[in-house]
Enzyme design. Structure first.
Site, short mmCIF file in Angstrom:
data_model
loop_
_atom_site.label_atom_id
_atom_site.label_comp_id
_atom_site.label_asym_id
_atom_site.label_seq_id
_atom_site.Cartn_x
_atom_site.Cartn_y
_atom_site.Cartn_z
N HIS A 104 0.82 -1.22 0.00
CA HIS A 104 0.00 0.00 0.00
C HIS A 104 0.86 1.27 0.00
O HIS A 104 0.45 2.29 -0.53
CB HIS A 104 -1.01 -0.04 1.14
CG HIS A 104 -2.15 -0.95 0.82
ND1 HIS A 104 -2.24 -2.22 1.31
CD2 HIS A 104 -3.21 -0.79 -0.02
CE1 HIS A 104 -3.31 -2.81 0.80
NE2 HIS A 104 -3.91 -1.98 -0.01
N ARG B 185 -10.64 3.94 -1.72
CA ARG B 185 -10.14 3.17 -0.56
C ARG B 185 -10.43 3.98 0.72
O ARG B 185 -9.58 4.70 1.22
CB ARG B 185 -8.63 2.94 -0.68
CG ARG B 185 -8.21 2.01 -1.80
CD ARG B 185 -6.70 1.78 -1.77
NE ARG B 185 -6.29 0.65 -2.56
CZ ARG B 185 -5.79 0.74 -3.80
NH1 ARG B 185 -5.65 1.90 -4.38
NH2 ARG B 185 -5.42 -0.35 -4.45
N ARG C 43 -15.61 1.79 -1.54
CA ARG C 43 -15.32 0.49 -0.94
C ARG C 43 -15.38 0.62 0.58
O ARG C 43 -14.80 1.54 1.15
CB ARG C 43 -13.93 0.01 -1.35
CG ARG C 43 -13.60 -1.31 -0.68
CD ARG C 43 -12.31 -1.88 -1.15
NE ARG C 43 -11.17 -1.19 -0.57
CZ ARG C 43 -9.92 -1.50 -0.86
NH1 ARG C 43 -9.67 -2.44 -1.76
NH2 ARG C 43 -8.92 -0.87 -0.29
N GLU D 33 -11.15 -11.00 -4.79
CA GLU D 33 -9.73 -10.85 -4.44
C GLU D 33 -9.08 -12.14 -4.01
O GLU D 33 -7.93 -12.16 -3.61
CB GLU D 33 -9.58 -9.84 -3.30
CG GLU D 33 -10.25 -8.50 -3.58
CD GLU D 33 -9.81 -7.41 -2.63
OE1 GLU D 33 -8.78 -6.78 -2.92
OE2 GLU D 33 -10.49 -7.18 -1.63
N ASN E 288 -4.39 -7.11 -6.93
CA ASN E 288 -3.24 -7.11 -6.01
C ASN E 288 -3.38 -8.25 -5.01
O ASN E 288 -2.45 -9.02 -4.76
CB ASN E 288 -3.15 -5.78 -5.24
CG ASN E 288 -3.18 -4.60 -6.19
OD1 ASN E 288 -2.77 -4.72 -7.32
ND2 ASN E 288 -3.68 -3.46 -5.71
N ASP E 289 -4.57 -8.35 -4.44
CA ASP E 289 -4.79 -9.45 -3.50
C ASP E 289 -5.01 -10.77 -4.22
O ASP E 289 -4.58 -11.82 -3.74
CB ASP E 289 -5.99 -9.13 -2.60
CG ASP E 289 -5.57 -8.21 -1.47
OD1 ASP E 289 -4.51 -8.45 -0.88
OD2 ASP E 289 -6.28 -7.22 -1.20
N ARG F 262 2.30 -9.63 -0.79
CA ARG F 262 2.46 -8.50 -1.73
C ARG F 262 3.41 -7.43 -1.21
O ARG F 262 3.85 -6.56 -1.96
CB ARG F 262 1.08 -7.90 -2.05
CG ARG F 262 0.37 -7.37 -0.85
CD ARG F 262 -1.08 -7.05 -1.14
NE ARG F 262 -1.27 -5.71 -1.65
CZ ARG F 262 -2.45 -5.13 -1.80
NH1 ARG F 262 -3.57 -5.80 -1.50
NH2 ARG F 262 -2.56 -3.92 -2.25
N CYS G 226 -9.84 -3.26 -10.63
CA CYS G 226 -9.30 -2.05 -9.99
C CYS G 226 -7.94 -2.29 -9.35
O CYS G 226 -7.37 -1.39 -8.75
CB CYS G 226 -10.28 -1.51 -8.95
SG CYS G 226 -10.54 -2.62 -7.57
C1 PEP Z 1 -6.53 -5.15 -4.77
O1 PEP Z 1 -6.31 -5.97 -3.88
O2 PEP Z 1 -6.22 -5.33 -5.97
C2 PEP Z 1 -7.19 -3.88 -4.47
C3 PEP Z 1 -7.55 -3.05 -5.42
O3 PEP Z 1 -7.35 -3.55 -3.15
P1 PEP Z 1 -6.13 -3.06 -2.23
O4 PEP Z 1 -4.94 -2.81 -3.11
O5 PEP Z 1 -6.56 -1.83 -1.54
O6 PEP Z 1 -5.96 -4.22 -1.31
MG MG Z 2 -7.31 -5.71 -2.00
#
Ligand code: PEP
Ligand code: MG
Length: 580
Positions: free
Chosen positions: A190, A297, A333, A432, A455-456, A466, A503
């Site tokens: 993040h 977010r 979200r 996710e 990402n998740d 990650r 996203c």
């Molecule tokens: C993701 O996991 O791809 C996502 C968009 O949420 P975050 O990056 O905030 O976990």
């Molecule tokens: Mg996520």
């Protein structure tokens, strides 16, 4: 001059002196001192040791008074170490022998102690926290209160840190922080995401850069190639200045796309939205020509705040984004706290595996008053708007049903209280995890849309943390298993006529634009600086070309082959893509 390779997470170039920050935001100044200053450094160290011992003794005395003798024994280790002759010898050898500052010696020697403790049996490894405590106390006594507040800087700097939390990154003074270099972290941590959204060139995963650079050294951050150049020579600086200029020109060359639609050259309309963390970022999405906010977010409201935001604070933030976006969609979200955000640093007993722990929707379902506060604000703020709400990290049906039931409860409360709210707010869920993906047919009957958090999804599919630099090279959306899950969720959306958006960072990476289009994606949400380039690619390709590329990309067994192929195909359509 020395060049270090890390992971470029936010493109661009910065050239500036660095400020080296430790975990507590202490500024560790330059490493070396002139020979004749070493003695006075040693003197400073002795003073700091004395002051630290006095402080601990005082603390111990007060603990005896308030809690008792037994408990106060925990400070014996601190007092013992601070008066230990071996420690003093090690520190003075380094200061006098190596002509380094007292701060540098403390950080180096005590980190060495911490490492040693970590390799000992568990009951001794616990001592590592005390060693860190002692280090912080000594540094505080050496530097006075010279803490660098990253939110109030007086000069332009590049920030170099072992690690930064997303909230530290978010609260940085954007005017003066020209670049970021971080030892820890991965592509989609993040902290990296926030740096990218703020447009600050950043390289993470540098392992031990903080040990090699002194405050005041000049460094170059090359966020586009993941490089950090320490003490560059004039020729290198000149080369990078030229590169920076080319990059600025490239960004400006895309300005003309702002008001043009994201439409393929054969007329397929694509929705290209932006991700935000703060209400103020909504304007940068619009400036970059985005079609709305595909991911807000909201947990960033908590990060950096001194106290929990109340319903009004939530409401104002959501209303601000909605009003800035007018008739455009906004996907709010619900809180995705936990893992690397907020909860662990406040927990009495941090979780062993926080990314597999009580994060996101799980945390909300266990903290209902907090969740309901947010939901009330969302239902009130979305009146008369195109905004929707979406739940993060839904992994099983019960979670989704429970979350929806709580929305209904909150709506009933508002109804009874006679407060205006939106009773038909669309509800989406983030996909996710492989579990959510594989059960998508059932979920499709329960939600208005899916939004894929790659990402998740990558993290949980490939079992790669990650935010861990040690496994960062294994983190890739190009893994064939991830691509199959992506194809599955997009097909599921088509089967059930449920819109699917992506996203995660994959949506803002030009490498994957053709592939995602070809797999059937019609709604992207990317970090704002990436919007123009993605739009350019969309406008340069026909759907037939994209479908052909996607089909071929699904045939490879190695992620590297996928990436190589996708980049090659993208360059055929847009020769300037991925230019060095
Ligand atoms: C993701 O996991 O791809 C996502 C968009 O949420 P975050 O990056 O905030 O976990
Ligand atoms: Mg996520």
């Amino acid at each position: 001059m020395k060049t270090k390779k890390g992971i470029g997470v936010s493109p661009g170039v910065a050239i500036s002196p660095v400020v080296v920050i430790d975990t507590e935001e202490f500024d560790i100044p330059e490493r070396h001192v002139p020979v004749d200053r070493a003695r006075s450094e040693l003197e400073r160290l002795k003073q700091a040791l004395k002051r630290s011992q006095l402080e601990i003794k005082d603390l111990q005395r007060r603990t005896i008074e308030r809690i008792g003798q037994e408990t106060a024994k925990i400070f014996d280790f601190h007092i013992g170490l601070l008066s230990d002759k071996i420690l003093l010898d090690k520190l003075s050898d380094l200061i006098i022998g190596g002509n380094v500052t007292a701060e540098y010696a403390v950080a180096t020697v005590l980190r060495g102690y911490a490492k040693d403790f970590l390799s000992m049996p568990e009951y001794l490894a616990e001592r590592v926290k005390d060693v860190y405590d002692i280090e912080k106390r000594l540094l505080r006594n050496l530097t006075g209160q010279r803490r660098q507040s990253l939110s109030h800087l007086e000069r332009d700097v590049i920030v170099l840190a072992h690690d930064l939390t997303p909230s530290q990154t978010a609260s940085m003074d954007r005017k003066h922080v020209l670049g970021l270099a971080i030892d820890a972290g991965g592509q989609t941590s993040h902290t990296a995401i926030v740096a990218k959204a703020l447009g600050i060139p950043a390289v993470v995963g540098l392992n031990d850069l903080t040990g090699e650079v002194s405050g005041g050294d000049i460094v170059i951050i090359d966020g586009s190639h993941g490089l950090v150049v320490i003490n560059p020579d004039d020729e290198t600086i000149e080369r990078y200045r030229k590169f920076a200029q080319q990059q600025i020109e490239f960004v400006h060359s895309l300005d003309s796309l702002r008001d043009l639609p994201a439409i393929t050259s054969d007329g397929h309309e694509i929705k290209l939205m932006g991700n935000i963390e703060f209400p103020e970022e909504a304007s940068s999405v619009l400036e970059k020509g985005g079609d709305g906010i595909g991911l807000y977010r909201t947990e960033f409201l908590y990060l950096g705040a001194d106290e929990e935001p109340n319903e009004q604070k939530h409401f104002e933030a959501y209303r601000s984004v909605i009003e800035q976006c007018g008739n455009l969609p906004v996907a709010i979200r619900t809180l995705d706290l936990g893992a690397d955000k907020y909860t662990q640093s406040r927990a009495r007993t941090p979780e062993r595996n926080p990314f597999l722990g009580c994060r996101s929707i799980r945390f909300c379902l266990q903290n209902l008053p907090m969740f309901k506060t947010q939901l009330r604000a969302i239902l009130r703020a979305t009146v008369g708007s195109q905004a929707s709400l979406m739940f993060p990290l839904i992994t099983n049906m019960l979670e989704l049903k429970q979350a929806k039931a709580i929305v209904r409860d909150v709506a009933e409360d508002l109804e009874e209280e006679g407060i205006e709210y939106r009773n038909d707010v669309p509800i989406g869920m983030m996909v996710e995890t492989p579990a959510a993906c594989l059960q998508c047919d059932a979920f499709a009957k329960e939600v208005d849309y899916f939004s894929v958090g790659t990402n998740d999804l990558v993290q949980y599919t490939l079992a790669v943390d990650r935010s861990n630099e040690k496994v960062a090279s294994l983190f890739t959306p190009a893994h064939p298993a991830v691509l199959k899950l992506m194809r599955e969720i997009l097909r599921c959306g088509q089967r059930h006529n449920v819109p699917v958006s992506v996203c995660g960072e994959m949506a803002g990476d030009p490498t994957y634009t053709l592939l995602l289009l070809g797999l059937g994606l019609r709604s992207f949400s990317a970090t704002p600086p990436a919007i123009p380039e993605i739009k350019k690619i969309i406008r340069s390709v026909t759907m037939e070309q994209a479908v052909r590329v996607a089909r071929r990309a699904m045939d490879f067994d190695f992620d590297k082959e996928v990436i190589y192929y996708l980049r090659m195909e993208t360059r055929k359509i847009l020769p300037e893509a991925f230019a060095d």
